[in-house]
Design a protein around this motif. Structure first.
Motif, mmCIF file in Angstrom:
data_model
loop_
_atom_site.group_PDB
_atom_site.id
_atom_site.type_symbol
_atom_site.label_atom_id
_atom_site.label_comp_id
_atom_site.label_asym_id
_atom_site.label_seq_id
_atom_site.Cartn_x
_atom_site.Cartn_y
_atom_site.Cartn_z
ATOM 1 N N UNK A 1 -6.617 3.947 10.178
ATOM 2 C CA UNK A 1 -5.204 3.617 10.156
ATOM 3 C C UNK A 1 -4.528 3.853 11.491
ATOM 4 N N UNK B 1 -9.835 -2.077 -3.264
ATOM 5 C CA UNK B 1 -8.420 -1.834 -3.525
ATOM 6 C C UNK B 1 -7.648 -1.539 -2.246
ATOM 7 N N UNK B 2 -8.318 -1.616 -1.110
ATOM 8 C CA UNK B 2 -7.609 -1.398 0.149
ATOM 9 C C UNK B 2 -7.045 -2.718 0.653
ATOM 10 N N UNK B 3 -6.181 -3.316 -0.148
ATOM 11 C CA UNK B 3 -5.705 -4.651 0.213
ATOM 12 C C UNK B 3 -4.776 -4.626 1.417
ATOM 13 N N UNK B 4 -4.318 -3.433 1.774
ATOM 14 C CA UNK B 4 -3.390 -3.405 2.910
ATOM 15 C C UNK B 4 -4.064 -3.886 4.191
ATOM 16 N N UNK B 5 -5.397 -3.728 4.249
ATOM 17 C CA UNK B 5 -6.100 -4.194 5.454
ATOM 18 C C UNK B 5 -6.080 -5.712 5.528
ATOM 19 N N UNK B 6 -6.165 -6.339 4.330
ATOM 20 C CA UNK B 6 -6.095 -7.801 4.282
ATOM 21 C C UNK B 6 -4.678 -8.254 4.638
ATOM 22 N N UNK B 7 -3.703 -7.605 3.989
ATOM 23 C CA UNK B 7 -2.311 -7.998 4.218
ATOM 24 C C UNK B 7 -1.902 -7.849 5.665
ATOM 25 N N UNK B 8 -2.397 -6.803 6.286
ATOM 26 C CA UNK B 8 -1.967 -6.560 7.664
ATOM 27 C C UNK B 8 -2.774 -7.377 8.656
ATOM 28 N N UNK B 9 -3.748 -8.128 8.154
ATOM 29 C CA UNK B 9 -4.494 -8.999 9.048
ATOM 30 C C UNK B 9 -5.571 -8.318 9.860
ATOM 31 N N UNK B 10 -6.058 -7.168 9.412
ATOM 32 C CA UNK B 10 -7.062 -6.475 10.204
ATOM 33 C C UNK B 10 -8.483 -6.858 9.828
ATOM 34 N N UNK C 1 -0.041 0.292 -7.283
ATOM 35 C CA UNK C 1 0.373 0.429 -5.889
ATOM 36 C C UNK C 1 1.404 1.522 -5.772
ATOM 37 N N UNK C 2 1.509 2.063 -4.563
ATOM 38 C CA UNK C 2 2.611 2.949 -4.222
ATOM 39 C C UNK C 2 2.851 4.077 -5.207
#
Lengths: 426, 309, 270
Positions: A76, A93-102, A390-391
């Motif tokens: 991170x 479930x670590x979709x934030x990596x997809x969302x953030x484009x990494x 989430x969250x």
């Protein structure tokens, strides 16, 4: 003057030289992963690395082994700064990596012929695939065959008790001085919710189970309340160990098969990662009478043949990587059919790689046969509460459904209220 | 050249003034490092706190939205603030006055004092990781020392889930933290006690002062600067406690050991998001709170004289 | 004699409380994990010294150990030198920027690391210091200067002005004054800060974990985490690892404690 011209000529010659030498330049592929303490997985991934190095001279694979939390902290911090490894461990479930484009979309990079379609599906977002599943598992209810016999209870033909029978079993075990269910939430945000979660799945069926955790179904729904009440009965009957709140995951394994011994252990089928190692490293005793039963069937349950399956360890490619094809080659090297077979035989776990599971050898073949038997006729729900929430909802799941409620600290109505406050969007 | 100056010469040679060049040389290394590696990140964090970082690294200015959400709807934040306040106040007092007690015991010529001085200091030397792991084992319900001892002396009924019960988990962690730092305060107090002028103590002895009176009217007032200094240092350290809690409980159970630091860390690294805006807002609010506390505290203790060791 | 009994009891009790856990870990470090689970408090039947060798070589402890030594000694040295210089300047000289600068530095004491870590990361990257021991050293120095300056400044300010005036009259330059007066007289405080900084930095964890990614750059606190994997909890090896981590500090302390305490106690100048 002559020297000067010579210099110019040499320089121009050097520039004009065809770049055939480029292929011989040394490239280092960086990989970040965790699970350093699981020797079999370390051997597996390092083997793939060495295989790749042999196949492509000039390439070095540098793998850094982390513990999970430090790895998360490192990822991170590194990724937003445009740094980080070429390949890294990810979970679905670590979709934030997809969302953030990494994460780089892998549809055209990886060889998909070797991957199970359902394993690929888990990683598809907006039509693109972002990760390659390596580890797959199902949630199972392990039990001690001998202890069950000693209690005078027989497993039904379909290996599934009813609600009543299960509650009864818990009471019987408690009366005989045996801890019914070994479980601990000391270091994880999910084990305490196995019984509760699986019961909800069977009672609500796949769609409403999903709706519950994505905020579309209220926890006040009478079916949900019923399930919570049933689990409360189990808790009050003393189903869980006294130190449930602080017992660690690894310790719960030990509790189940060595000391002091328990009747049942709900666990993902990566149970084998700890159980099938040598006894002096914390594994189960050689002759331990391991059995697998289905989670209990719910009265009026919409899908009693449902079961949670999930993809665990996966790998993705850093969108900022300068060696994307090479990275894909590494992932391919970990996903060949031979590697798939090796995964099953040395790690004793299911996998997203297409592998021939009919013929495996080894000391634990019987276990695997029984595991496969328990998959007959199952309707899978792919993913668990941690993937759906989430969250604040996810945080409350860990603190309430996983920890405080099964730990006997909350009554049913309060637990329901807290979950609704955090999750329900209606 | 300087002989004839005598007393009056002092006015002309002011040892309290130095050339700007000298000043710069003295301050430059510290200030440069500080500016580069501390000030800039702080400013960056303040900047982040009024933004939200959306997917693909896009920063969106949201004004005070993060703060509003934090102060109005974030119940975990307020729980964390409460826990941190409780932890800080209780542990600081226990720490400092416990250290004073130990120092007094050693000062009163207890047997083997030099050896004990060393032994009692060892917990300070251990890292939080070490201390955390050891005490998690001690607090273990089944085989941990704490419960085993209770059972051994017949008080088995009092056995607790020291880290699993939301009502006592924070106190258990506090006890560990104090255990680690008592030795440090003890050494500082010991040094201060040895520095007390012998004549005053001697005079008190002659006046037939009782042990308690000596303590109250002479020793403590003379140690006042040290006490205040240690209170401030301890206060600051405990406000920021993170490592120990992270290792021992991770903020649970039911957020009963959640502190502001652990919450910031969770929001920044554990939640499924790359958004740094919200955790930065938490850190900013907390910074302001601490600042106010420190100012109040120093005002309260009216720290006019400089602190000494 | 009997009057001393409560005192003796207290001494015993506290010694057990403060030293007991350490002894327990020491015992566990020579037993294997299954032995420990079978009976956590038994004395070792066999002394498994090979565990130390195993941790040292197999688990890369030697690398972590030396990295820690390099990072911590360098950082402590720099903090002490820079901090003493700044503290001396702030304590001794009157100039307009004195108060603001002091406030600036002192307010750095209350900044929690979580606040700084993400931006620090970006800075180190920009200076190509990411994943280097140098970068970590600089971060350690910057983040612990504030407390050192706070402690030293308070002490230096107590040194009587007469000493300095006399030195000035004798023709000493500013640096000589610093070197020959402030430092020797301020030795107790210096001892204190060196000790404190060493202890804190030797055990520092958060910055190290984020700013160092290669295994051969890791420091000791990270090394211990190696045995606390998500799956196995190898209690025996963790204990061995803990002993390796604590050992140097204890040895140093045992050797220097007397000097240190004498240093801290050396007649406070009033």
């Amino acid at each position: 003057m002559k020297t000067f011209i010579a210099a110019i000529v040499m320089t121009m010659a050097a520039i004009a030289m065809p770049r055939t030498a480029a292929k011989a330049e040394d490239v280092t592929l960086t990989v970040w992963t965790h699970e350093a303490d699981e020797d079999a997985k370390v051997a597996f991934r390092e083997l793939a690395a060495r295989n790749l190095e042999k196949a492509l001279p000039g390439v070095t694979v540098k793998m850094t082994w982390y513990e999970k939390n430090p790895m998360l902290a490192a990822l991170k911090t590194a990724l937003p700064a445009g740094q980080g490894p070429d390949v890294f461990y990810v979970e679905p479930d670590w979709t934030e990596y997809v969302d953030a484009g990494y994460l780089e979309p892998l549809d055209n990079l990886v060889n998909w012929n070797n991957i199970q379609p359902w394993a690929r599906q888990v990683w598809v977002h907006n039509g693109k695939t972002y990760g390659v599943a390596q580890e797959a598992y199902t949630n199972e209810l392990y039990y001690n065959k001998d202890l069950l016999k000693k209690l005078g209870v027989e497993l039904p033909a379909n290996a599934q008790f009813t609600q009543e029978q299960f509650l009864d079993l818990v009471k019987k075990a408690k009366a005989a001085g045996v801890t019914p269910i070994a479980q601990g939430v000391g270091d994880r945000p999910f084990p305490g919710a196995y019984i509760l979660g699986e019961a909800l799945l069977r009672k609500l069926g796949k769609d409403d189970y999903r709706n519950l955790f994505t905020g579309k179904l209220s926890f006040d729904d009478p079916r949900v309340v019923d399930v919570f009440k049933w689990v409360k009965q189990l808790v009050d009957a003393g189903a869980y160990p006294k130190d449930f709140m602080t017992l660690k995951l690894g310790e719960s394994h030990y509790y189940f098969y060595t000391k002091p011994g328990a009747l049942m252990l709900p666990m993902g089928s990566w149970y084998t990662g700890r159980a099938f190692v040598p006894v002096d490293k914390g594994g189960q005793p050689q002759d331990f009478p391991l059995g697998i039963m289905q989670f209990p069937a719910m009265d009026g349950g919409a899908c009693n043949q449902c079961k949670t399956s999930n993809v665990g360890a996966s790998f993705g490619i850093n969108a900022a990587s300068k060696h994307k094809e090479l990275a894909a080659a590494f992932i391919d090297a970990m996903s060949t059919p031979e590697m798939g077979k090796r995964w099953i035989e040395t790690i004793y776990l299911q996998t997203g790689i297409k592998a021939d599971v009919k013929q495996f050898s080894g000391p634990h073949a019987a276990y695997f046969t029984e595991l496969m038997e328990r998959q007959n006729g199952t309707d899978y729900f792919i993913g668990g509460p941690l993937d759906l929430t989430r969250g604040q909802c996810k945080d409350s799941f860990g603190q309430v459904m996983n920890s405080a409620f099964p730990g006997g600290l909350l009554p049913v109505d309060q637990a329901i209220k807290m979950m609704n406050a955090a999750c329900y969007k209606g | 050249m300087l002989q004839g100056l005598g007393q009056r010469g002092r006015r002309e040679i002011d040892a309290r003034r130095a050339a700007p060049g000298t000043l710069t040389l003295f301050l430059a290394p510290a200030l440069l490092l500080y500016a580069g590696f501390t000030l800039y990140p702080v400013l960056r964090t303040f900047y982040n706190s009024v933004h939200t970082i959306k997917p693909h690294g896009v920063e969106e200015f949201v004004g005070l939205a993060n703060f509003s959400e934090l102060l109005h709807t974030d119940f975990v934040f307020w729980k964390a603030v409460g826990n941190t306040a409780l932890f800080t106040i209780v542990a600081t007092v226990a720490d400092v006055f416990g250290g004073l007690l130990l120092a007094l015991v050693l000062f009163s010529r207890a047997p083997l004092a030099p050896l004990l001085r060393i032994l009692w200091f060892t917990p300070v030397l251990m890292s939080y990781v070490v201390v955390g792991i050891i005490w998690v084992w001690i607090y273990d319900y089944d085989w941990g020392l704490a419960n085993q001892i209770l059972r051994a002396i017949g008080l088995g009924a009092f056995e607790q889930s020291w880290l699993g019960d939301p009502h006592i988990a924070l106190w258990s962690v506090m006890a560990t933290h104090v255990w680690k730092w008592l030795g440090f305060n003890m050494i500082i107090f010991l040094a201060a006690l040895y520095a007390l002028p012998g004549e005053v103590l001697g005079a008190a002895e002659l006046d037939n002062c009782g042990w308690l009176a000596k303590l109250n009217f002479i020793i403590i007032p003379m140690l006042r600067p040290t006490i205040v200094n240690l209170l401030v240092l301890s206060f600051i350290g405990k406000m920021m406690v993170f490592d120990l809690i992270w290792i021992m409980t991770g903020g649970g159970p039911l957020w009963s050991t959640e502190t502001v630091s652990t919450y910031v860390y969770k929001r920044a690294f554990d939640w499924n998001t790359f958004d740094l805006g919200y955790p930065s807002a938490i850190a900013v609010v907390w910074f302001i709170i601490i600042l106010i506390f420190i100012v109040l505290m120093t005002r309260l203790l009216r720290q006019r004289d400089r602190l000494e060791f | 004699m009997w009057r001393r009994t409560p005192l003796i009891l207290f001494l015993l009790l506290y010694t057990v409380v403060s030293g007991g856990p350490f002894v327990w870990v020491a015992i566990m470090s020579v037993r294997t994990t299954p032995e420990i689970f079978a009976n956590p408090y038994a004395l070792p039947t066999r002394f498994h010294w090979e565990k130390f060798a195993q941790a040292w070589s197999h688990s890369n402890y030697s690398t972590y150990f030396w990295n820690s030594i390099i990072v911590v000694t360098t950082a402590v040295a720099l903090i002490t030198v820079f901090g003493a210089m700044a503290a001396h300047c702030l304590a001794r000289y009157r100039f307009r920027a004195n108060r603001p600068i002091r406030f600036l530095i002192l307010s750095g004491m209350i900044l929690p690391p979580q606040l700084l870590i993400l931006s620090l990361f970006q800075i180190l990257l920009d200076y190509h210091l990411y994943n280097t021991l140098t970068g970590l050293i600089l971060v350690y120095v910057a983040s612990h200067l504030a407390m050192t300056v706070y402690i030293l400044e308070g002490f230096f300010a107590q040194i009587p002005q007469d000493l300095f005036d006399a030195a000035r009259m004798d023709g000493y330059g500013d640096f000589e004054i610093f070197w020959r007066i402030t430092l020797p007289v301020g030795a107790p405080a210096l001892f204190t800060t060196v000790t404190l900084n060493f202890i804190i930095l030797w055990n520092e964890f958060l910055y190290a974990v984020v700013l160092l990614t290669e295994d051969d750059k890791r420091t000791l606190p990270l090394g211990i985490m190696h045995f606390m994997g998500s799956h196995q909890l190898d209690v025996g090896m963790v204990a061995t690892g803990l002993m390796i981590a604590i050992a140097p500090v204890i040895v140093l302390y045992a050797l220097f404690s007397d000097t240190m305490i004498r240093g801290m106690t050396a007649g406070a100048v009033r």
